[in-house]
Design a protein around this motif. Structure first.
Motif, mmCIF file in Angstrom:
data_model
loop_
_atom_site.group_PDB
_atom_site.id
_atom_site.type_symbol
_atom_site.label_atom_id
_atom_site.label_comp_id
_atom_site.label_asym_id
_atom_site.label_seq_id
_atom_site.Cartn_x
_atom_site.Cartn_y
_atom_site.Cartn_z
ATOM 1 N N VAL A 1 50.297 -79.508 -28.638
ATOM 2 C CA VAL A 1 50.857 -78.938 -29.866
ATOM 3 C C VAL A 1 49.760 -78.341 -30.739
ATOM 4 O O VAL A 1 48.748 -78.986 -31.026
ATOM 5 C CB VAL A 1 51.633 -80.001 -30.668
ATOM 6 C CG1 VAL A 1 52.236 -79.374 -31.930
ATOM 7 C CG2 VAL A 1 52.725 -80.629 -29.821
ATOM 8 N N LEU A 2 49.972 -77.097 -31.128
ATOM 9 C CA LEU A 2 49.154 -76.452 -32.152
ATOM 10 C C LEU A 2 49.987 -76.411 -33.420
ATOM 11 O O LEU A 2 51.030 -75.753 -33.460
ATOM 12 C CB LEU A 2 48.778 -75.026 -31.718
ATOM 13 C CG LEU A 2 48.332 -74.062 -32.829
ATOM 14 C CD1 LEU A 2 47.071 -74.567 -33.515
ATOM 15 C CD2 LEU A 2 48.126 -72.652 -32.257
ATOM 16 N N MET A 3 49.564 -77.124 -34.435
ATOM 17 C CA MET A 3 50.246 -77.089 -35.728
ATOM 18 C C MET A 3 49.374 -76.328 -36.706
ATOM 19 O O MET A 3 48.152 -76.492 -36.717
ATOM 20 C CB MET A 3 50.538 -78.495 -36.249
ATOM 21 C CG MET A 3 51.288 -78.493 -37.576
ATOM 22 S SD MET A 3 52.023 -80.091 -37.960
ATOM 23 C CE MET A 3 53.354 -80.096 -36.757
ATOM 24 N N ALA A 4 50.004 -75.472 -37.508
ATOM 25 C CA ALA A 4 49.219 -74.625 -38.395
ATOM 26 C C ALA A 4 49.926 -74.362 -39.709
ATOM 27 O O ALA A 4 51.158 -74.319 -39.774
ATOM 28 C CB ALA A 4 48.909 -73.296 -37.704
ATOM 29 N N LEU A 5 49.119 -74.179 -40.744
ATOM 30 C CA LEU A 5 49.569 -73.713 -42.056
ATOM 31 C C LEU A 5 49.048 -72.296 -42.217
ATOM 32 O O LEU A 5 47.856 -72.046 -42.034
ATOM 33 C CB LEU A 5 49.033 -74.614 -43.166
ATOM 34 C CG LEU A 5 49.471 -74.264 -44.596
ATOM 35 C CD1 LEU A 5 50.949 -74.614 -44.789
ATOM 36 C CD2 LEU A 5 48.612 -75.011 -45.624
ATOM 37 N N VAL A 6 49.955 -71.362 -42.543
ATOM 38 C CA VAL A 6 49.621 -69.940 -42.568
ATOM 39 C C VAL A 6 49.953 -69.355 -43.927
ATOM 40 O O VAL A 6 50.949 -69.746 -44.551
ATOM 41 C CB VAL A 6 50.402 -69.199 -41.459
ATOM 42 C CG1 VAL A 6 50.157 -67.701 -41.512
ATOM 43 C CG2 VAL A 6 50.012 -69.744 -40.089
ATOM 44 N N ASP A 7 49.133 -68.415 -44.397
ATOM 45 C CA ASP A 7 49.420 -67.782 -45.679
ATOM 46 C C ASP A 7 50.314 -66.562 -45.493
ATOM 47 O O ASP A 7 50.763 -66.268 -44.381
ATOM 48 C CB ASP A 7 48.125 -67.444 -46.432
ATOM 49 C CG ASP A 7 47.355 -66.265 -45.837
ATOM 50 O OD1 ASP A 7 47.871 -65.606 -44.902
ATOM 51 O OD2 ASP A 7 46.229 -65.999 -46.303
ATOM 52 N N PHE B 1 51.967 -67.064 -34.803
ATOM 53 C CA PHE B 1 51.857 -67.586 -33.437
ATOM 54 C C PHE B 1 52.133 -66.482 -32.417
ATOM 55 O O PHE B 1 51.453 -66.384 -31.388
ATOM 56 C CB PHE B 1 52.841 -68.732 -33.229
ATOM 57 C CG PHE B 1 52.473 -70.010 -33.923
ATOM 58 C CD1 PHE B 1 51.151 -70.399 -34.068
ATOM 59 C CD2 PHE B 1 53.469 -70.844 -34.436
ATOM 60 C CE1 PHE B 1 50.812 -71.581 -34.710
ATOM 61 C CE2 PHE B 1 53.139 -72.032 -35.068
ATOM 62 C CZ PHE B 1 51.811 -72.401 -35.208
ATOM 63 N N GLY B 2 53.147 -65.660 -32.693
ATOM 64 C CA GLY B 2 53.492 -64.589 -31.766
ATOM 65 C C GLY B 2 52.390 -63.551 -31.631
ATOM 66 O O GLY B 2 52.066 -63.106 -30.522
ATOM 67 N N ILE B 3 51.809 -63.164 -32.746
ATOM 68 C CA ILE B 3 50.707 -62.203 -32.733
ATOM 69 C C ILE B 3 49.516 -62.775 -31.972
ATOM 70 O O ILE B 3 48.882 -62.092 -31.157
ATOM 71 C CB ILE B 3 50.299 -61.833 -34.175
ATOM 72 C CG1 ILE B 3 51.442 -61.100 -34.876
ATOM 73 C CG2 ILE B 3 49.051 -60.969 -34.181
ATOM 74 C CD1 ILE B 3 51.237 -60.948 -36.372
ATOM 75 N N LEU B 4 49.227 -64.026 -32.233
ATOM 76 C CA LEU B 4 48.093 -64.680 -31.586
ATOM 77 C C LEU B 4 48.279 -64.732 -30.073
ATOM 78 O O LEU B 4 47.366 -64.427 -29.298
ATOM 79 C CB LEU B 4 47.936 -66.093 -32.152
ATOM 80 C CG LEU B 4 46.633 -66.834 -31.828
ATOM 81 C CD1 LEU B 4 45.458 -66.200 -32.547
ATOM 82 C CD2 LEU B 4 46.756 -68.302 -32.213
ATOM 83 N N ALA B 5 49.472 -65.128 -29.630
ATOM 84 C CA ALA B 5 49.734 -65.241 -28.197
ATOM 85 C C ALA B 5 49.779 -63.871 -27.519
ATOM 86 O O ALA B 5 49.402 -63.746 -26.350
ATOM 87 C CB ALA B 5 51.053 -65.979 -27.966
#
Length: 341
Positions: free
Chosen positions: A151-157, A257-261
């Protein structure tokens, strides 16, 4: 011709030439080895290129071996070495959770400007990165979707920038348990306000103080520092408007997440490495310079109703108030009613 070469270089490494040169300059001292009497060491540039190509397309080690003429077992060592170097060099400056009131205020202002959700200091979510079942772990890494993952959990601005990450929890862990055990939750809910969140402030066109918070989905529990959607059962009009407005703010983390992947496609494949190496790779992707891939008063009685002395009840109270605010003249946006039909 030069333009075509630059485009091909970017497609191959996922970094523009200038940024590639900067990364190489900063990590080469960490990955450079001395020649020995029986063989020459591999150049740092080759090591970095092998690693970036693996991150860019997810090719397995035998495939990379044919491309670079380096043995698969050596590639395994190289990727671990380069990932460690990138993390050590960039982690302290690339992903930094805000710690000042001014930083949080700027993030909240961007959420209000771009996504019409005031007082939001970030969008939180988790992404399951597929891995092969680690040896002798049983169902430990098997997630609710039916595959094995980390699991990658993230807080994004509001601009898709990662503010905080937690990498490596096994797939059987749910988002709430990961968040509940994190330093992010501890900081946001600290009685001493160690993150220096802005003090409660009235919403535009209103005069009732409302706290600052982050947003997430229903996997997370609601409280004054984390807003989640209303359950879909028996929703009233203002509840549906709130859910729509929340979804606009929350989707930035899903988009990130979509952009990163899409850029680093190793995240779209099933990773075959050990969990420790998978964690290194995911963390490295997030540390290779994220900027490179982002080229009226309302219903006081609702807010002041009596509530149990619990964080959950307080959060529900704030959520209900926001729902009414978003349907008022002060907080509504012109298109919202059309979006919930």
């Amino acid at each position: 011709m030069k333009t075509e070469d630059e485009k091909a270089f970017f497609n191959y490494t996922r970094l523009p030439r200038g940024l590639y040169d900067e990364v190489l300059r900063r990590v080469e001292g960490r990955i450079e080895k001395k020649d020995t009497w029986y063989r020459k060491s591999l150049p740092p540039g080759l090591k970095l290129s092998i690693t970036l190509r693996h991150l860019a397309c997810g090719d397995n080690y035998p495939s990379l071996s044919y491309n670079f003429r380096v043995a698969p077992n050596t590639i395994s060592l190289i990727i671990n070495e380069v990932c460690d170097a990138i993390k050590a060099e960039f982690a302290a400056e690339v992903i930094q959770c805000p710690t000042t009131t001014e930083e949080w205020t700027a993030i909240a202002e961007q959420f209000e400007k771009r996504w019409q959700f005031p007082h939001c200091c970030g969008a939180l979510d988790g992404k399951h990165v597929a891995v092969t079942c680690p040896w002798n772990t049983g169902s430990e890494y098997r997630n609710y979707k039916g595959f094995f993952s980390i699991v990658l959990m993230a807080l994004v601005d509001a601009d898709y920038k990662f503010l905080w990450i937690d990498v490596g929890s096994d797939g059987s862990s749910n988002d709430a348990s990961i968040y509940n055990g994190s330093e992010l939750k501890e900081g946001l809910e600290s009685p001493n306000n160690i993150f220096n969140l802005p003090e409660e402030k009235s919403l535009p066109g209103d005069d009732v103080p409302v706290p600052y918070y982050i947003v997430g989905d229903n996997a997370f529990g609601i409280n004054k520092s984390l807003m989640n959607p209303f359950l879909i059962r028996n929703m009233e009009h203002h509840d549906r408007i709130f859910n729509y407005r929340l979804s606009r703010a929350r989707r930035v983390v899903e988009n990130a997440f979509g952009i990163l992947a899409h850029k680093f496609r190793v995240l779209l494949r099933t990773m075959n490495q050990r969990p420790g190496t998978c964690r290194k790779i995911i963390t490295t992707i997030l540390n290779v310079i994220p900027g490179a891939w982002r080229n009226d008063k309302v219903l006081l009685d609702v807010y002041h109703e009596r509530a149990r002395n619990t964080g959950t009840q307080e959060g529900r109270q704030i959520r209900r108030y926001l729902g009414h605010y978003f349907t008022s003249k002060a907080g509504s946006v012109p298109w919202q009613d059309k979006m919930i039909l």
